[in-house]
Design a protein around this motif. Structure first.
Motif, PDB file in Angstrom:
ATOM      1  N   THR A 101      53.666  16.229 142.885  1.00 30.95           N
ATOM      2  CA  THR A 101      53.985  14.831 143.173  1.00 30.95           C
ATOM      3  C   THR A 101      54.881  14.761 144.412  1.00 30.95           C
ATOM      4  O   THR A 101      55.572  15.733 144.763  1.00 30.95           O
ATOM      5  CB  THR A 101      54.718  14.148 142.005  1.00 30.95           C
ATOM      6  OG1 THR A 101      56.070  14.607 141.955  1.00 30.95           O
ATOM      7  CG2 THR A 101      54.030  14.445 140.679  1.00 30.95           C
ATOM      8  N   ALA A 102      54.889  13.601 145.039  1.00 28.20           N
ATOM      9  CA  ALA A 102      55.719  13.405 146.231  1.00 28.20           C
ATOM     10  C   ALA A 102      57.201  13.513 145.901  1.00 28.20           C
ATOM     11  O   ALA A 102      58.019  13.863 146.769  1.00 28.20           O
ATOM     12  CB  ALA A 102      55.413  12.035 146.839  1.00 28.20           C
ATOM     13  N   GLN A 255      48.279  11.688 145.521  1.00 24.00           N
ATOM     14  CA  GLN A 255      47.446  12.536 144.668  1.00 24.00           C
ATOM     15  C   GLN A 255      46.005  12.606 145.168  1.00 24.00           C
ATOM     16  O   GLN A 255      45.304  13.581 144.935  1.00 24.00           O
ATOM     17  CB  GLN A 255      47.477  12.011 143.235  1.00 24.00           C
ATOM     18  CG  GLN A 255      47.031  13.033 142.204  1.00 24.00           C
ATOM     19  CD  GLN A 255      47.672  12.789 140.862  1.00 24.00           C
ATOM     20  OE1 GLN A 255      48.623  12.017 140.743  1.00 24.00           O
ATOM     21  NE2 GLN A 255      47.174  13.438 139.842  1.00 24.00           N
ATOM     22  N   ARG A 256      45.561  11.556 145.876  1.00 22.35           N
ATOM     23  CA  ARG A 256      44.199  11.558 146.411  1.00 22.35           C
ATOM     24  C   ARG A 256      44.047  12.635 147.486  1.00 22.35           C
ATOM     25  O   ARG A 256      43.084  13.380 147.490  1.00 22.35           O
ATOM     26  CB  ARG A 256      43.837  10.187 147.003  1.00 22.35           C
ATOM     27  CG  ARG A 256      44.044   9.004 146.078  1.00 22.35           C
ATOM     28  CD  ARG A 256      42.972   8.855 145.010  1.00 22.35           C
ATOM     29  NE  ARG A 256      42.897   9.884 144.006  1.00 22.35           N
ATOM     30  CZ  ARG A 256      43.709  10.011 142.971  1.00 22.35           C
ATOM     31  NH1 ARG A 256      44.709   9.173 142.811  1.00 22.35           N
ATOM     32  NH2 ARG A 256      43.544  10.976 142.097  1.00 22.35           N
ATOM     33  N   SER A 423      50.667  11.850 136.023  1.00 18.46           N
ATOM     34  CA  SER A 423      51.178  13.021 136.750  1.00 18.46           C
ATOM     35  C   SER A 423      52.680  12.932 136.962  1.00 18.46           C
ATOM     36  O   SER A 423      53.421  13.898 136.732  1.00 18.46           O
ATOM     37  CB  SER A 423      50.484  13.129 138.117  1.00 18.46           C
ATOM     38  OG  SER A 423      49.094  13.256 137.974  1.00 18.46           O
ATOM     39  N   THR A 424      53.142  11.760 137.423  1.00 19.37           N
ATOM     40  CA  THR A 424      54.568  11.588 137.712  1.00 19.37           C
ATOM     41  C   THR A 424      55.395  11.689 136.436  1.00 19.37           C
ATOM     42  O   THR A 424      56.447  12.349 136.414  1.00 19.37           O
ATOM     43  CB  THR A 424      54.806  10.232 138.394  1.00 19.37           C
ATOM     44  OG1 THR A 424      54.027  10.161 139.589  1.00 19.37           O
ATOM     45  CG2 THR A 424      56.278  10.040 138.734  1.00 19.37           C
ATOM     46  N   ALA A 425      54.950  11.044 135.379  1.00 20.36           N
ATOM     47  CA  ALA A 425      55.690  11.105 134.121  1.00 20.36           C
ATOM     48  C   ALA A 425      55.745  12.524 133.569  1.00 20.36           C
ATOM     49  O   ALA A 425      56.776  12.959 133.032  1.00 20.36           O
ATOM     50  CB  ALA A 425      55.056  10.164 133.096  1.00 20.36           C
ATOM     51  N   ALA A 446      50.029  17.358 127.636  1.00 15.07           N
ATOM     52  CA  ALA A 446      51.035  16.316 127.847  1.00 15.07           C
ATOM     53  C   ALA A 446      50.591  15.327 128.919  1.00 15.07           C
ATOM     54  O   ALA A 446      50.785  14.112 128.782  1.00 15.07           O
ATOM     55  CB  ALA A 446      52.367  16.955 128.247  1.00 15.07           C
ATOM     56  N   SER A 447      49.975  15.845 129.987  1.00 19.17           N
ATOM     57  CA  SER A 447      49.507  14.969 131.062  1.00 19.17           C
ATOM     58  C   SER A 447      48.421  14.021 130.570  1.00 19.17           C
ATOM     59  O   SER A 447      48.400  12.833 130.921  1.00 19.17           O
ATOM     60  CB  SER A 447      48.986  15.808 132.226  1.00 19.17           C
ATOM     61  OG  SER A 447      48.658  14.993 133.325  1.00 19.17           O
TER      62      SER A 447
END
Length: 567
Positions: A101-102, A255-256, A423-425, A446-447
């Motif tokens: 992630t960023a 993510q793209r 993804s971020t979570a 989890a994801s």
């Protein structure tokens, strides 16, 4: 709708869902699930475009062009330059640090607190936006298809959840290609049918002349006005910072292009978007303008939301509304006559404006009658204009295709949002804070559960949501409330190496609070600042305040890390 249209619509939708689920069935680890990792440049480019081009784009943009003309295209003028900056600066860094992630980068540059703050801002903003991207088309489609609104919301949400939870980033990228193919095909069909229909009255060139006479072809405004939402300066400056933040720091876009095979493929995918995005929006707006011209010759409804008309005609105001209908028909006939006369004479036709104003007054009276019948009714009907044209003027089979376009666009943007939220979570919150020692299989599970949870929350928010003045502006306004602050944090990270996490953390909180206050004051009419400028004010506040706070806290400090360091 005919049986053929229902078959076409459901066939397209279920093919996209089934194909995306089948093609992405090999996602067996967290890396392939969150990154994909094998996309070529044109797949990335289409996925980036599909993420931004929601159903709101294809419902609301033609309606905005119908009402206000081509000026909205200025909103995208800053996009190509933003793509160049992201390709040159952001992409190489993300690849070098090997982030999912960023926001992982911000912990390495500053501290965990900054990573969690920025991730939280993203989760709030994008979580709300995901609900809007489901709700916006659902409220219109439910009325057009005579479906229950909540059923329509759940129908869209469940279709998206099925393949997004199943295949992750790879499923999103795969379905985006099919969705964009359907979207382009549908829009081109609608455009060329419009040109053909207009041929019964005027040539294509005369149609553009009519649009110009009626103020719909003003593409660029040079007025420098903070209260003007769309002009050259707000598009280039505010639009540049908005697009830089959206494409450079919003995980739904990051993510793209992190799914690319290489830095080169990701860069080419963004350049693909830089070249095609403005022409695509221009084309959609021009389609809306042609719908406007078409309804100068073909009488439009007094009110485009057929559900509202049905309600008022069943109530006590039915007789008054019927009288308005007859007056509206007479006014439209006079205006049509003036347009044809002006075209033949080659002049501007001052009388056209008079009849246009009268039409607007009658539409306003109709909205008042609707409100008198049902004070909860939403009387703004611009977002129903294009769907009205589709349902009443397209041939059998093509109605189903255009409805599939709208559903596909809703699914494409929502799937990318849910994928990014999951993804971020998982990476920035669950793995980093709550469960650091799990296996790869554990985080994969989890994801999936996080993606599913955000999908359900988005459906819940959509059920509870309400319309803004214009759907496409709703999403852009929501983004502008948060993107400026997020971008400011990243710009400090990239450009101000001596600023530490504590200074930028405080500056970011102040910036976000300031933007929210400005927005509330603008909504109350106490000040007037167009929302695009928030994307310039946010970074300016974060960068200026963080530099000042760092100086007050002891001057030049050592940066949290050197950004050239890899993980």
């Amino acid at each position: 709708m005919t049986g053929v249209d229902w078959i076409v619509m459901f066939a397209v939708l279920f093919f996209i869902v089934g194909y995306g689920t089948w093609k992405s069935r090999g996602s067996k680890n967290i890396d392939s699930y969150l990154k994909g990792g094998d996309a070529n440049w044109w797949s990335i480019g289409l996925s980036v475009m599909a993420t931004q081009a929601s159903a709101i784009t294809f419902l609301s943009t033609p309606g905005k062009a119908y009402a206000d003309g081509m000026g909205f295209v200025q909103f995208y003028f800053g996009l190509p330059l933003a793509m160049v900056v992201i390709a040159a600066v952001f992409i190489p860094l993300y690849y070098k640090l090997k982030v999912y992630t960023a926001y992982e980068f911000l912990e390495q540059r500053f501290d965990l607190r900054m990573r969690l703050l920025t991730a939280s801002l993203f989760l709030i903003q994008r979580g709300l936006a995901a609900g809007i991207t489901i709700y916006a088309p659902a409220i219109i489609l439910s009325q057009i298809l005579a479906w229950d609104l909540n059923f329509t919301i759940v129908f869209i949400g469940v279709l998206v959840i099925i393949y997004t939870v199943s295949g992750g980033t790879r499923a999103v990228s795969q379905t985006h290609k099919q969705q964009m193919a359907v979207i382009f095909a549908g829009m081109f069909v609608a455009f060329f049918l419009l040109v053909d229909y207009l041929g019964e009255y005027v040539s294509f060139g005369d149609a553009l002349n009519v649009a110009g006479m009626m103020g719909k072809m003003e593409i660029i405004s040079l007025d420098f006005d903070a209260d003007s939402r769309y002009n050259l300066w707000s598009g280039l400056l505010g639009g540049f910072f908005l697009q830089l933040s959206y494409f450079g720091t919003d995980q739904s876009q990051v993510q793209r292009y992190l799914s690319g095979r290489s830095v080169r493929e990701s860069r080419m995918g963004l350049m693909f978007n830089a070249v095609l995005k403005i022409p695509m929006q221009f084309f959609i707006l021009l389609t809306g303008v042609l719908v406007f011209v078409f309804f100068q010759f073909e009488r439009p409804p007094l009110h485009f939301n057929a559900h509202n008309e049905t309600v008022v005609m069943a109530g006590e105001q039915a007789t008054a509304y019927d009288v308005l209908q007859q007056r509206y028909e007479d006014v439209h006939a006079r205006k049509k006559e003036e347009i044809l006369t002006s075209l033949a004479a080659g002049n501007g036709g001052e009388e056209i404006e008079k009849w246009s104003v009268r039409e607007s007054e009658l539409r306003a009276e109709a909205a008042t009658l609707i409100k008198d019948t049902d004070d909860q009714a939403e009387v703004r009907d611009n977002d129903y204009i294009f769907i009205h044209f589709i349902m009443h003027y397209l041939p059998v089979g093509l109605i189903g295709l255009l409805l599939a376009v709208i559903f596909s666009a809703a699914m494409s943007s929502t799937s990318a949002e849910l994928n990014a939220l999951g993804s971020t979570a998982t990476i920035d919150v669950y793995k980093r804070q709550l469960h650091r020692d799990g296996s790869d299989a554990h985080y994969l599970g989890a994801s999936r559960w996080m993606t599913f949870a955000f999908g359900m929350l988005s459906i819940l928010f959509a059920v509870l949501a309400s319309l803004f003045d214009n759907l496409i502006e709703a999403v852009n306004i929501l983004g502008s409330l948060f993107y400026g602050t997020i971008l400011g944090i990243f710009l400090v990270a990239f450009m101000m190496k001596r600023v530490k996490g504590r200074a930028v953390f405080i500056a970011a909180l102040i910036s976000q609070a300031t933007i929210i206050v400005l927005f509330m004051l603008d909504r109350d009419g106490k000040i007037h600042i167009a929302y695009l400028w928030y994307n310039l004010l946010g970074p300016a506040i974060v960068m200026g305040l963080s530099a000042l706070l760092q100086y007050m806290d002891g001057g030049d400090g050592e940066p949290g890390i050197n950004i050239s360091r890899s993980r």
